[in-house]
Scaffold this active site. Structure first.
Site, PDB file in Angstrom:
ATOM      1  N   SER A 139     -29.642  38.278 -16.063  1.00  0.00           N
ATOM      2  CA  SER A 139     -29.148  37.469 -17.182  1.00  0.00           C
ATOM      3  C   SER A 139     -27.722  36.979 -16.986  1.00  0.00           C
ATOM      4  CB  SER A 139     -29.220  38.272 -18.488  1.00  0.00           C
ATOM      5  OG  SER A 139     -28.237  39.305 -18.485  1.00  0.00           O
TER       6      SER A 139
ATOM      7  N   GLY B 248     -22.556  41.177  -3.886  1.00  0.00           N
ATOM      8  CA  GLY B 248     -21.477  40.263  -4.248  1.00  0.00           C
ATOM      9  C   GLY B 248     -20.620  40.813  -5.368  1.00  0.00           C
ATOM     10  N   THR B 249     -20.876  42.055  -5.761  1.00  0.00           N
ATOM     11  CA  THR B 249     -20.132  42.706  -6.837  1.00  0.00           C
ATOM     12  C   THR B 249     -18.656  42.842  -6.465  1.00  0.00           C
ATOM     13  OG1 THR B 249     -22.108  43.949  -7.468  1.00  0.00           O
ATOM     14  CG2 THR B 249     -19.985  44.805  -8.241  1.00  0.00           C
TER      15      THR B 249
ATOM     16  N   HIS C  15      -9.605  31.948 -12.139  1.00  0.00           N
ATOM     17  CA  HIS C  15     -11.024  32.070 -12.485  1.00  0.00           C
ATOM     18  C   HIS C  15     -11.216  31.848 -13.989  1.00  0.00           C
ATOM     19  CE1 HIS C  15     -11.298  34.076  -8.542  1.00  0.00           C
ATOM     20  NE2 HIS C  15     -12.557  33.688  -8.577  1.00  0.00           N
TER      21      HIS C  15
ATOM     22  N   LYS D 177     -14.011  36.530 -16.470  1.00  0.00           N
ATOM     23  CA  LYS D 177     -13.859  37.447 -15.331  1.00  0.00           C
ATOM     24  C   LYS D 177     -13.098  38.692 -15.755  1.00  0.00           C
ATOM     25  CE  LYS D 177     -12.798  37.548 -10.397  1.00  0.00           C
ATOM     26  NZ  LYS D 177     -14.127  38.087 -10.085  1.00  0.00           N
TER      27      LYS D 177
ATOM     28  N   THR E 221     -12.108  37.945  -3.785  1.00  0.00           N
ATOM     29  CA  THR E 221     -11.709  36.983  -2.756  1.00  0.00           C
ATOM     30  C   THR E 221     -10.213  37.083  -2.464  1.00  0.00           C
ATOM     31  OG1 THR E 221     -13.445  35.482  -3.482  1.00  0.00           O
ATOM     32  CG2 THR E 221     -11.686  34.541  -2.138  1.00  0.00           C
TER      33      THR E 221
END
Length: 273
Positions: A17, A105-106, A162, A166, A173
């Site tokens: 979700s 990708g956590t 971001h 977030k 990154t």
């Protein structure tokens, strides 16, 4: 001749979700070399028991959202996981048990949490990156090279922006870029990191690598690496305008991991950089 449905890897999406979960599901639907076989959400979530296509506001696609991750993983060849650190650690063990590629990708994981992933990588392919995009991983390499070429007369600052949803800072990154700069200089990032400035902090320490975070609106992701010297500045920049770049990179990683030996890998391995 096009591959049949059974010839291409089946992928499960955890955190279905979420913003990235939904983007991954949409991207897989149009992908010629992968197909969706499962969508996982936490126990008690409103989506559990619903067709994921309907839950996303579209048409039925025949995949029911489940809170039984091990059962979903058992039907897959890969799991793509953009969730939370605690959930990712649990999913790593389940992926190892199922013998599937685990693409992580956590972000926001501590060093101790990252260390907890290592045992699972002995049984399965584990691909973890703070950012899945090709451009960002090229930026990482450039940052390392520029940092190696310039001495401490140049201050290094990683500036990231971001969206306001977030929850972690600096971003995964930004930390990748900081690590690259530190590696280029031959130092350990934890020894020179400078972040969270507020109030009377004193002058900047020579050789530190600084971090600045901006949060607002719907910014997908922007990262600058600033090398500031006396009378000149060098800025390396990457701007993401579409979250789909991360989804495409994650799917690329899931496909790359098929048939590889168990272990820990990153996007530089996937991209051959």
């Amino acid at each position: 001749m096009a591959a049949s449905r059974t010839d291409i890897p089946g992928i499960v999406i955890t955190g279905a979700s979420g913003r990235m979960g939904q983007m991954l599901i949409k991207t897989i639907a149009d992908h010629p070399r992968a197909h969706l076989v499962g969508a996982v959400e936490r126990e008690g979530h409103d989506w559990v028991g619903q067709d994921v296509g309907l839950a996303m506001g579209g048409s039925e696609i025949g995949i029911t959202v489940t809170d039984d991750a091990p059962a979903a993983f058992a039907k897959a060849q890969a799991v793509i996981d953009f969730t939370s650190p605690e959930a990712t650690i649990a999913f790593a063990g389940m992926a190892a048990e199922a013998g599937v590629v685990h693409v992580i990708g956590t972000t926001g994981m501590s060093d101790a949490q990252i260390a907890q992933l290592e045992p699972s990588s002995r049984q399965s392919v584990q691909m973890r990156a703070g950012n899945m995009s090709l451009g960002v991983n090229l930026l990482v390499q450039l940052t390392k090279k520029v940092a190696a070429a310039l001495d401490e007369d140049f201050d290094i600052e990683v500036i990231e922006a971001h969206h306001h949803h977030k929850v972690d800072a600096p971003s995964g990154t930004a930390l990748m870029l900081g690590e690259a700069a530190a590696e280029g200089r031959g130092v350990t990032l934890s020894d020179v990191s400078d972040s969270g400035r507020d109030g009377i902090t004193g002058a900047r320490k020579r050789g530190d690598i600084g971090f600045s975070a901006i949060r607002g609106g719907d910014i997908v992701g922007e990262h600058d690496v600033l090398f500031a010297g006396q009378g000149e500045r060098i800025v390396l920049r990457h701007m993401a305008t579409d979250r789909a770049i991360f989804a495409r990179g994650a799917i690329k990683a899931a496909l790359w991991g098929q048939g590889k030996e168990p272990g820990q890998y990153d996007m530089l391995d996937v991209l051959g950089l």
